[in-house]
Design a protein around this motif. Structure first.
Motif, short mmCIF file in Angstrom:
data_model
loop_
_atom_site.label_atom_id
_atom_site.label_comp_id
_atom_site.label_asym_id
_atom_site.label_seq_id
_atom_site.Cartn_x
_atom_site.Cartn_y
_atom_site.Cartn_z
N VAL A 104 -4.06 5.20 -3.07
CA VAL A 104 -4.18 4.09 -2.12
C VAL A 104 -5.48 3.33 -2.33
O VAL A 104 -5.48 2.10 -2.46
N ARG A 105 -6.60 4.06 -2.38
CA ARG A 105 -7.90 3.40 -2.40
C ARG A 105 -8.26 2.83 -3.77
O ARG A 105 -8.90 1.77 -3.86
N LEU B 228 0.81 -1.21 0.00
CA LEU B 228 0.00 0.00 0.00
C LEU B 228 0.85 1.27 0.00
O LEU B 228 0.40 2.32 -0.45
N VAL C 194 -1.24 6.43 4.43
CA VAL C 194 -1.97 5.24 3.98
C VAL C 194 -3.12 4.95 4.94
O VAL C 194 -4.26 4.68 4.51
N TRP C 195 -2.84 5.02 6.23
CA TRP C 195 -3.88 4.75 7.22
C TRP C 195 -5.00 5.78 7.12
O TRP C 195 -6.19 5.42 7.17
N ASP D 49 -4.88 9.71 -1.35
CA ASP D 49 -6.05 8.89 -1.05
C ASP D 49 -6.50 8.11 -2.28
O ASP D 49 -6.83 6.92 -2.21
N PRO E 65 -10.59 9.14 4.48
CA PRO E 65 -10.11 9.79 3.25
C PRO E 65 -10.59 11.23 3.15
O PRO E 65 -11.72 11.56 3.53
N LEU F 180 -4.97 -0.51 -3.10
CA LEU F 180 -5.77 -1.40 -2.26
C LEU F 180 -6.35 -2.57 -3.07
O LEU F 180 -6.21 -3.73 -2.66
N LEU G 49 -7.28 5.07 4.24
CA LEU G 49 -8.15 3.91 4.42
C LEU G 49 -9.30 4.20 5.37
O LEU G 49 -10.44 3.76 5.13
N VAL G 50 -9.04 4.93 6.46
CA VAL G 50 -10.06 5.11 7.49
C VAL G 50 -10.74 6.47 7.45
O VAL G 50 -11.89 6.60 7.90
#
Length: 349
Positions: free
Chosen positions: A72-73, A44, A56-57, A69, A63, A77, A60-61
């Motif tokens: 990553v998403r 990721l 990254v975190w 974002d 955005p 991902l 994910l949680v």
């Protein structure tokens, strides 16, 4: 008493390191989970553009619509999830194949799964003009199933043995790959389209493909795990398996079905990716031994680690371009496999 082996509590044998086999297995599972978590984080975070783990975190949680974002998403991902699913399927399929054939050098391609999927895909492209990965999916699954069925039938069906299955798989592979090469050479458009599928990659794969094939992978994994005990009996020899009450024909048929679901589904999504199903069971046996009840979960856990790490390596060695994961697994897996063979001193004439 052997100085390298000590008695444990209640007679449980200890390894030369002083740990009981169950302790080694438990430690191996925990290590595998930790490595899988680390490989997921790398997948990721690392790429042509490095994204710190805290970002990254957040992507994910929580955005916020930034470019990171989106990377990553929308890109990494899905790619990572596909890598985990496909890696687990290939590792588990390799363990089932080696246990079924009692051949430590067997891999899922021995049953014609890769050749059948390739033949179906090249037919879809060259004959029917289908050029989308979504269109390839069902052809690849059908081709893998038909090839595995043909190998099982040629191998003797009810009287199939490991040697017969291996010989039948070799014959079917040769015939199908000859067909694939002939059709590609006769149609340059087919050759170009097939090149993108046959290289084996996690990149540019539609996440919808994973959702489509996930039920098949889950069914194959559950079936393989359910067959661990009868396959373990079969690995002791047919006479011993019968004495233990194992239905040999039923076990072989269901094992071929599990291989078709696992490896056919994985190949349909990412194309043929080699060496994962061959090398991972060898590495896993160092922790858990040959018992399929432990070997199968170990392979399903460690194979995604190899696949994700190989994918990350492919992203960073020649930036901004990428090396496809199938190429990296062949190289990296080959080096590790040679190391295992030399360390265990089994590569002698």
């Amino acid at each position: 008493m052997n100085p390298g082996v000590h008695a444990g509590t209640r007679g449980t044998p200890l390894t030369p390191t002083g740990l009981s086999r169950p302790s080694v297995r438990s430690a191996g599972l925990l290590l595998g989970l930790a490595l899988l978590a680390a490989a997921t984080a790398l997948s990721l975070s690392v790429g042509t553009r490095h994204i710190p783990l805290d970002q990254v975190w957040s992507a994910l949680v929580a955005p916020s619509g930034t470019e990171s974002d989106g990377i990553v998403r929308e890109l990494r991902l899905p790619r990572t999830l596909i890598g985990i699913a496909v890696g687990a399927a290939l590792g588990l399929g390799g363990a089932v194949m080696q246990t079924l054939t009692r051949n430590p050098l067997a891999d899922p391609g021995l049953l014609g799964v890769n050749a059948g999927a390739s033949a179906a895909v090249v037919t879809a492209i060259g004959v029917l003009g289908i050029t989308s990965f979504t269109g390839y999916l069902w052809f690849a699954l059908a081709g893998a199933a038909l090839a595995a069925t043909a190998v099982h039938a040629l191998g003797g069906a009810r009287s199939a043995t490991p040697v017969r299955l291996a010989l039948a798989g070799t014959a079917v592979n040769a015939a199908l790959f000859g067909y694939v090469n002939g059709l590609q050479l006769g149609n340059l458009n087919t050759l170009d389209e097939m090149r993108h599928w046959s290289v084996g990659t996690l990149a540019r794969r539609d996440p919808a493909l994973l959702l489509t094939v996930a039920p098949l992978l889950v069914a194959g994994a559950l079936l393989a795990l359910a067959l661990a005990r009868p396959l373990g009996a079969l690995a002791l020899g047919e006479d011993q398996a019968r004495a233990l009450g194992t239905d040999l024909r039923r076990t072989r048929v269901l094992a071929v079905l599990a291989l078709t679901l696992l490896c056919g589904g994985a190949t349909a999504v990412c194309g043929p990716i080699g060496f994962v199903g061959l090398m991972i069971p060898h590495a896993a046996r160092a922790f858990c031994g040959p018992d399929p009840r432990w070997l199968f979960p170990f392979c399903a856990l460690y194979a995604p680690v190899l696949l994700l790490v190989s994918d990350v390596i492919g992203r960073i060695v020649v930036p901004p371009s990428e090396i496809e994961v199938g190429t990296v697994t062949a190289f990296l897996g080959g080096l590790l496999f040679v190391h295992l063979v030399r360390r265990r001193k089994v590569a002698r004439l």
